[in-house]
Scaffold this active site. Structure first.
Site, PDB file in Angstrom:
ATOM      1  N   GLU A 215      60.858   5.608 -39.934  1.00 36.39           N
ATOM      2  CA  GLU A 215      59.567   5.595 -40.636  1.00 36.39           C
ATOM      3  C   GLU A 215      58.414   5.458 -39.642  1.00 36.39           C
ATOM      4  O   GLU A 215      57.408   6.165 -39.723  1.00 36.39           O
ATOM      5  CB  GLU A 215      59.494   4.411 -41.617  1.00 36.39           C
ATOM      6  CG  GLU A 215      60.454   4.477 -42.770  1.00 36.39           C
ATOM      7  CD  GLU A 215      61.779   3.781 -42.471  1.00 36.39           C
ATOM      8  OE1 GLU A 215      62.203   3.746 -41.282  1.00 36.39           O
ATOM      9  OE2 GLU A 215      62.407   3.289 -43.423  1.00 36.39           O
ATOM     10  N   ARG A 271      61.809 -10.003 -37.978  1.00 34.63           N
ATOM     11  CA  ARG A 271      61.122 -10.752 -39.041  1.00 34.63           C
ATOM     12  C   ARG A 271      60.560 -12.083 -38.548  1.00 34.63           C
ATOM     13  O   ARG A 271      59.958 -12.832 -39.310  1.00 34.63           O
ATOM     14  CB  ARG A 271      62.054 -10.950 -40.235  1.00 34.63           C
ATOM     15  CG  ARG A 271      63.369 -11.623 -39.932  1.00 34.63           C
ATOM     16  CD  ARG A 271      64.340 -11.513 -41.097  1.00 34.63           C
ATOM     17  NE  ARG A 271      65.686 -11.982 -40.745  1.00 34.63           N
ATOM     18  CZ  ARG A 271      66.614 -11.253 -40.155  1.00 34.63           C
ATOM     19  NH1 ARG A 271      66.342  -9.996 -39.830  1.00 34.63           N
ATOM     20  NH2 ARG A 271      67.813 -11.730 -39.895  1.00 34.63           N
ATOM     21  N   LYS A 515      70.440   3.412 -43.084  1.00 36.41           N
ATOM     22  CA  LYS A 515      69.782   4.206 -42.029  1.00 36.41           C
ATOM     23  C   LYS A 515      70.715   5.331 -41.582  1.00 36.41           C
ATOM     24  O   LYS A 515      70.289   6.476 -41.418  1.00 36.41           O
ATOM     25  CB  LYS A 515      69.450   3.329 -40.823  1.00 36.41           C
ATOM     26  CG  LYS A 515      68.338   2.333 -41.064  1.00 36.41           C
ATOM     27  CD  LYS A 515      68.015   1.605 -39.755  1.00 36.41           C
ATOM     28  CE  LYS A 515      67.144   0.394 -39.980  1.00 36.41           C
ATOM     29  NZ  LYS A 515      66.981  -0.445 -38.814  1.00 36.41           N
TER      30      LYS A 515
HETATM   31  O1  F6P Z   1      64.895  -3.206 -41.594  1.00 40.85           O
HETATM   32  C1  F6P Z   1      65.614  -3.544 -40.499  1.00 40.85           C
HETATM   33  C2  F6P Z   1      64.764  -3.809 -39.296  1.00 40.85           C
HETATM   34  O2  F6P Z   1      65.648  -3.807 -38.228  1.00 40.85           O
HETATM   35  C3  F6P Z   1      63.980  -5.116 -39.373  1.00 40.85           C
HETATM   36  O3  F6P Z   1      64.724  -6.230 -39.111  1.00 40.85           O
HETATM   37  C4  F6P Z   1      62.904  -4.845 -38.381  1.00 40.85           C
HETATM   38  O4  F6P Z   1      61.916  -5.777 -38.499  1.00 40.85           O
HETATM   39  C5  F6P Z   1      62.526  -3.451 -38.774  1.00 40.85           C
HETATM   40  O5  F6P Z   1      63.769  -2.833 -39.066  1.00 40.85           O
HETATM   41  C6  F6P Z   1      61.703  -2.663 -37.785  1.00 40.85           C
HETATM   42  O6  F6P Z   1      62.336  -2.483 -36.546  1.00 40.85           O
HETATM   43  P1  F6P Z   1      61.532  -2.005 -35.271  1.00 40.85           P
HETATM   44  O7  F6P Z   1      60.519  -3.045 -34.937  1.00 40.85           O
HETATM   45  O8  F6P Z   1      62.552  -1.837 -34.201  1.00 40.85           O
HETATM   46  O9  F6P Z   1      60.852  -0.688 -35.601  1.00 40.85           O
END
Ligand code: F6P
Length: 552
Positions: A215, A271, A515
């Site tokens: 995303e 998180r 994913k």
């Molecule tokens: O949704 C899973 C996750 O790994 C979260 O724990 C994390 O905060 C998010 O995706 C975004 O990950 P990144 O900072 O690597 O884009």
């Protein structure tokens, strides 16, 4: 240190079971009647926050047993191990050191023998310089005009924390800068954000620890194209795009110059990353001094959690109360009810913090658990919820423990708005506790002119059982410091709960499958060929997509 061992097969667990059987039918009202000091006896204070937990289905004996459970589960030792930087995230062999990011003490924190504090301080210093340059208009866009808008591109932990703190601290925003958060992969969202912006005065921060989240990359590339299609050039990209990531290689390959990449570290979970450079959009909005105050509030809560005896420890108390409802009352949800417009993003933030951390079905040692773990977190801002889902809280067949959260003073003291808001909050927790008896319901109906016979027929609809538990968390005002403390409180509550349950609160393998499958489904969706190899429902849905897109 033994991490798990049986939770439910111990003598203490049996004692808790017996105590549960003995007290489950007691109404909290009775305990208030017995103990005039119940409010005083069931409250704790920490870092400027007070927790009133007197409206819970517990008495002194319950709490004694629960604190004993915390000891038996070696909770103090496990919390100390977290603060000390032990690799408590076993499945990824990493520490969970978000607390180091707000360590205002002069204690060293070692990871693989190296003190990480100098690097953390250096990063805050870089953030300070960056904020200074942007907010003082020293760093400008390609037409030499100052920035007016910042778009933070990131999802999950790289989004929810800064988003929550930004809206919680709106009164502290610099009015010359607007901060926008782009997370979801949805053409409508990006369109709605970009259509109001001028590329010449927009700064992008790509927030991704891995720099490989689908995303975030899609949104980042689309923003890059928008920038280039609307007046920007490749050479000027570096003025408008910055990143926070631990993947320097991928971030530089995207076109961001290395000096504009802020670091993230393996020892901070997504998180739990608000306190790192992931907090940059927030720091731009509220200024670095206020950002430091946020860190300081969290640090005060850390110190409380680290040093307070279990009986006075706020996160531990909240963790034990939650466990009491999940494992003895069989409750599977928990409501978050902030009575403050600025805290409206708190339920969404806590959904990730709690559910991604404690939504686990095996112990940290890999054994399938025979007891429940993290509840479903939900909620919404008062008083809106009162006119919607509170009906279920009062009269539904399920009960959901609630956290009422309330600053005692408002940033906008207009008329008697705040007194009304607070009185709504207090009357909701009171109504959940008191309920309405059959006698009261009949008397009320008769007062409104009904005959006794009519009142008896209608009364069951009006009876409210009460005895529905809640915590009330209050603090003087929603300031950077109190918001920092509040967020850290929940972080530690969740961590302590995970430790009691013997699970790993710091990994999130469950989100990976979606994913992985996502890539396969995308290929099938984009191909005009009939899809095969999925289940019948997914094949049918892909075909419907093809049909409605005119691909068939
Ligand atoms: O949704 C899973 C996750 O790994 C979260 O724990 C994390 O905060 C998010 O995706 C975004 O990950 P990144 O900072 O690597 O884009």
């Amino acid at each position: 240190m033994a991490y798990t061992g049986s939770l439910t097969q111990t003598a203490l667990w049996q004692d808790l079971q017996h105590h549960f059987q003995a007290t489950r039918d007691t109404h909290i009202r009775e305990w208030f009647a017995e103990d005039p000091n119940r409010f005083h006896n069931f409250h704790v204070e920490a870092a400027g926050i007070t927790l009133d937990y007197s409206k819970n289905r517990v008495n002194q004996d319950t709490m004694k047993l629960l604190f004993q459970l915390a000891r038996e589960r070696q909770l103090p030792e496990k919390l100390s191990a977290m603060f000390a930087g032990d690799a408590i995230n076993r499945s990824e062999n990493r520490p969970a050191l978000h607390t180091a990011l707000r360590n205002f003490s002069d204690r060293e924190i070692l990871v693989d023998g190296t003190d990480i504090m100098p690097e953390i301080r250096d990063t805050v210093h870089r953030m300070e310089e960056f904020c200074w340059k942007i907010r003082r208009n020293q760093w400008r866009g390609y037409t030499n005009r100052p920035f007016t808008d910042v778009v933070s591109i990131g999802i999950g932990g790289s989004f929810l924390g800064p988003k929550l703190a930004s809206s919680a601290l709106k009164p502290y925003w610099d009015s010359r800068l607007s901060i926008h958060y782009l997370a979801n992969i949805d053409g409508s969202h990006i369109t709605e954000i970009l259509k109001r912006l001028d590329p010449a005065t927009t700064l992008f921060i790509i927030q991704s620890k891995s720099f490989s989240t689908q995303e975030t990359l899609k949104n980042a590339n689309a923003c890059r194209e928008w920038f280039l299609d609307n007046g920007g050039t490749e050479n000027e990209l570096c003025k408008h795009f910055t990143a926070v990531s631990s993947n320097i290689e991928k971030a530089t390959a995207f076109g961001i110059s290395e000096e504009n990449i802020f670091p993230m570290w393996d020892w901070v979970g997504g998180r739990y990353s608000l306190w790192s450079a992931i907090g940059l959009p927030l720091a731009l909005a509220i200024g670095i001094d206020n950002f430091r105050e946020l860190l300081r509030g969290a640090f005060e809560m850390d110190e409380h959690c680290r040093t307070a005896p279990l009986e006075e420890n706020m996160p531990v108390t909240m963790a034990l109360l939650g466990l009491w409802y999940v494992n003895f009352y069989g409750v599977n949800s928990h409501a978050i009810l902030p009575y403050d417009h600025y805290l409206r993003s708190l339920p969404a933030y806590l959904q990730q913090l709690d559910m991604e951390s404690n939504g686990k079905r095996v112990s940290i040692d890999g054994n399938v658990l025979d007891y429940n773990t993290g509840p479903i977190i939900w909620g919404g801002v008062g008083t809106n919820g009162q006119h919607a889902f509170h009906q279920l809280l009062h009269q539904g067949t399920h009960f959901s423990p609630c956290d009422f959260i309330m600053p005692m003073t408002s940033h906008n003291p207009i008329d008697n708005f705040h007194a009304m808001l607070v009185s709504n909050c207090l009357s909701q927790s009171q109504a959940l506790l008191q309920g309405k008896s059959e006698e009261q319901a009949i008397a009320e109906l008769m007062e409104s002119g009904m005959s006794k016979a009519e009142a008896i027929v209608l009364a069951p609809q009006k009876i409210i059982p009460g005895n529905r538990p809640s915590n009330t968390l209050y603090f003087p005002k929603a300031t950077p410091k109190s918001i920092g403390a509040l967020i850290a409180l929940y972080e530690h509550k969740v961590a302590a709960q995970g430790m009691l349950w013997g699970i790993n609160s710091f990994d999130q393998w469950g989100v990976e499958l979606g994913k992985q499958l996502g890539d396969k489904v995308l290929k099938a969706i984009e191909s005009p060929e009939p899809s095969e190899g999925f289940d019948g429902s997914t094949n049918g849905l892909i075909q419907a997509f093809h049909r409605m897109q005119g691909m068939l």
